[in-house]
Design a protein around this motif. Structure first.
Motif, PDB file in Angstrom:
ATOM      1  N   ILE A  29      -3.049   2.150  -3.529  1.00 16.44           N
ATOM      2  CA  ILE A  29      -1.985   3.470  -3.382  1.00 16.44           C
ATOM      3  C   ILE A  29      -3.695   4.720  -2.665  1.00 16.44           C
ATOM      4  CG2 ILE A  29      -0.988   3.228  -5.528  1.00 16.44           C
ATOM      5  CD1 ILE A  29      -2.369   5.074  -7.543  1.00 16.44           C
ATOM      6  N   TYR A  30      -3.448   5.331  -2.251  1.00 17.16           N
ATOM      7  CA  TYR A  30      -4.395   6.301  -1.403  1.00 17.16           C
ATOM      8  C   TYR A  30      -3.437   7.473  -2.589  1.00 17.16           C
ATOM      9  CZ  TYR A  30      -6.789   3.397   1.338  1.00 17.16           C
ATOM     10  OH  TYR A  30      -7.943   2.464   1.495  1.00 17.16           O
ATOM     11  N   GLU A  31      -4.115   8.011  -3.265  1.00 14.52           N
ATOM     12  CA  GLU A  31      -2.975  10.003  -3.935  1.00 14.52           C
ATOM     13  C   GLU A  31      -4.332  10.663  -4.210  1.00 14.52           C
ATOM     14  OE1 GLU A  31      -0.342  10.819  -5.179  1.00 14.52           O
ATOM     15  OE2 GLU A  31      -1.503  12.349  -5.318  1.00 14.52           O
ATOM     16  N   THR A  32      -4.188  11.887  -3.939  1.00 16.21           N
ATOM     17  CA  THR A  32      -5.011  13.236  -3.831  1.00 16.21           C
ATOM     18  C   THR A  32      -5.290  13.084  -5.583  1.00 16.21           C
ATOM     19  OG1 THR A  32      -4.037  14.111  -2.861  1.00 16.21           O
ATOM     20  CG2 THR A  32      -5.385  13.525  -1.845  1.00 16.21           C
ATOM     21  N   ALA A  58     -10.445   9.858   2.013  1.00 20.95           N
ATOM     22  CA  ALA A  58     -10.607  10.544   2.279  1.00 20.95           C
ATOM     23  C   ALA A  58     -10.350  11.213   3.871  1.00 20.95           C
ATOM     24  CB  ALA A  58     -12.009  10.180   2.960  1.00 20.95           C
ATOM     25  N   GLY A  59     -10.401  12.529   3.358  1.00 19.76           N
ATOM     26  CA  GLY A  59      -8.746  12.962   4.859  1.00 19.76           C
ATOM     27  C   GLY A  59      -7.303  12.567   5.108  1.00 19.76           C
ATOM     28  N   TRP A  60      -7.301  11.478   6.207  1.00 17.29           N
ATOM     29  CA  TRP A  60      -6.505  10.849   6.521  1.00 17.29           C
ATOM     30  C   TRP A  60      -6.448   9.448   7.086  1.00 17.29           C
ATOM     31  CZ3 TRP A  60      -7.212  15.874   7.664  1.00 17.29           C
ATOM     32  CH2 TRP A  60      -6.353  16.780   7.385  1.00 17.29           C
ATOM     33  N   LEU A  90       1.162  -1.062  -0.535  1.00 18.58           N
ATOM     34  CA  LEU A  90      -0.054  -0.169  -0.467  1.00 18.58           C
ATOM     35  C   LEU A  90       1.201   0.984  -0.192  1.00 18.58           C
ATOM     36  CD1 LEU A  90      -3.189   0.077   1.944  1.00 18.58           C
ATOM     37  CD2 LEU A  90      -1.460   2.500   2.127  1.00 18.58           C
ATOM     38  N   GLU A  91       0.398   1.835  -0.867  1.00 18.51           N
ATOM     39  CA  GLU A  91       1.248   3.446  -0.622  1.00 18.51           C
ATOM     40  C   GLU A  91       0.302   5.076  -1.082  1.00 18.51           C
ATOM     41  OE1 GLU A  91       4.382   3.758  -4.105  1.00 18.51           O
ATOM     42  OE2 GLU A  91       5.084   5.912  -3.240  1.00 18.51           O
ATOM     43  N   ILE A  92       1.039   5.409  -0.561  1.00 16.41           N
ATOM     44  CA  ILE A  92       0.025   6.934  -0.127  1.00 16.41           C
ATOM     45  C   ILE A  92       1.140   8.070  -0.647  1.00 16.41           C
ATOM     46  CG2 ILE A  92      -0.388   8.484   1.668  1.00 16.41           C
ATOM     47  CD1 ILE A  92      -0.415   6.277   4.406  1.00 16.41           C
TER      48      ILE A  92
END
Ligand SMILES: C[S@@+](CC[C@H](N)C(=O)[O-])C[C@H]1O[C@@H](n2cnc3c(N)ncnc32)[C@H](O)[C@@H]1O
Length: 254
Positions: A114-117, A137-139, A90-92
């Motif tokens: 991935i969590y990418e804005t 969503a938020g952090w 998992l990569e932020i």
């Protein structure tokens, strides 16, 4: 719009080169955070024109630190992070995917979340590398179940978030990591902040982003993760902007 993006890119790249490296360009609506990641189309075009992969283009041309991404990945390899053969990663905040691409050269996870804005970059990573983009969503990493990930990583992200955002992500990273799994991220700790570095940042750094670079105490990370069953295994410095950042490697207890 392409014309506007190109000129943003050109002037941004000039500033970036002048101060030897920062991943973010000033947006027309400064928000003081990393939501204004480098523009997708213009960066891809510039990389193509330079005959480089986007990751190499960012390292070499934009940041003036050729091989920096590779070198961090090699250090992580030497520490055994990939020898553990992570099945789920998992990569932020992967952004352009320069660490993601290098990670996939070292291991073959069956799932890479991935969590990418920055939506255009997230779409590109999904299409190019077959990763799974989770909604930000938020952090929070709420869509990812507890203890389900072998390697959780974030590179050059927590130097740009606020204290609260970073802290909230820390709790989430520990939650989703399975026992025996690794957590890797960099933060600008006191190891990176001798008087010369502080002077360099104060005189040449930051450029238009109120939240960059954000410092995070090393002790706080070590103590907090210890309460979350994660022990510090190693730390090393990597170049960032006009000075450095510290990459920390934690292992969640079995
Ligand atoms: C400085 S860039 C680093 C990008 C990439 N890791 C690299 O080193 O090239 C920070 C990244 O975090 C992303 N980002 C910003 N806020 C975020 C959030 N709340 N959750 C996840 N990603 C975020 C930005 O869009 C950007 O891609």
């Amino acid at each position: 719009m392409p014309g506007k993006a190109t000129s943003v890119m050109k002037s941004g790249a000039k500033r970036l080169l002048a101060r030897t490296g920062f991943d973010i360009v000033r947006s027309t609506r400064p928000r003081g955070g990393v939501d204004d990641f480098i523009p997708f189309e213009a960066t891809m075009r510039a990389a193509r024109a330079a005959g480089l992969s986007v990751g190499d283009y960012i390292d070499e041309v934009m940041n003036g630190t050729p091989g920096a991404t590779r070198s961090t990945i090699e250090e992580l390899g030497a520490l055994g992070v990939f020898a553990a053969d992570p099945r789920t990663v998992l990569e932020i905040g992967p952004g352009s995917g320069r660490y993601l691409e290098q990670t996939l050269k070292e291991c073959s996870p069956s799932r890479y979340e991935i969590y990418e804005t920055a939506a255009p970059w997230a779409d590109y990573l999904v299409e190019t590398f077959g990763v799974v983009a989770r909604p930000v969503a938020g952090w929070s990493l709420a869509p990812t179940p507890d203890a389900s990930v072998d390697l959780v990583q974030a590179h050059k992200v927590f130097n740009t978030l606020t204290f609260l955002g970073t802290s909230r992500y820390f709790f989430e990273m520990a939650r989703v990591t399975r026992p025996g799994g690794r957590i890797v991220f960099d933060v600008m700790t006191e190891s990176c902040l001798d008087p010369a570095a502080v002077r360099a940042w104060a005189t040449r750094g930051g450029d238009g982003h109120d939240s960059y670079p954000a410092a995070v105490p090393r002790r706080m990370c070590v103590d907090l993760f210890a309460t979350l069953d994660c022990d510090l295994e190693a730390g090393f410095l990597a170049p960032m902007g006009v000075a450095s950042t510290e990459v920390l490697v934690f292992r969640k207890r079995d």
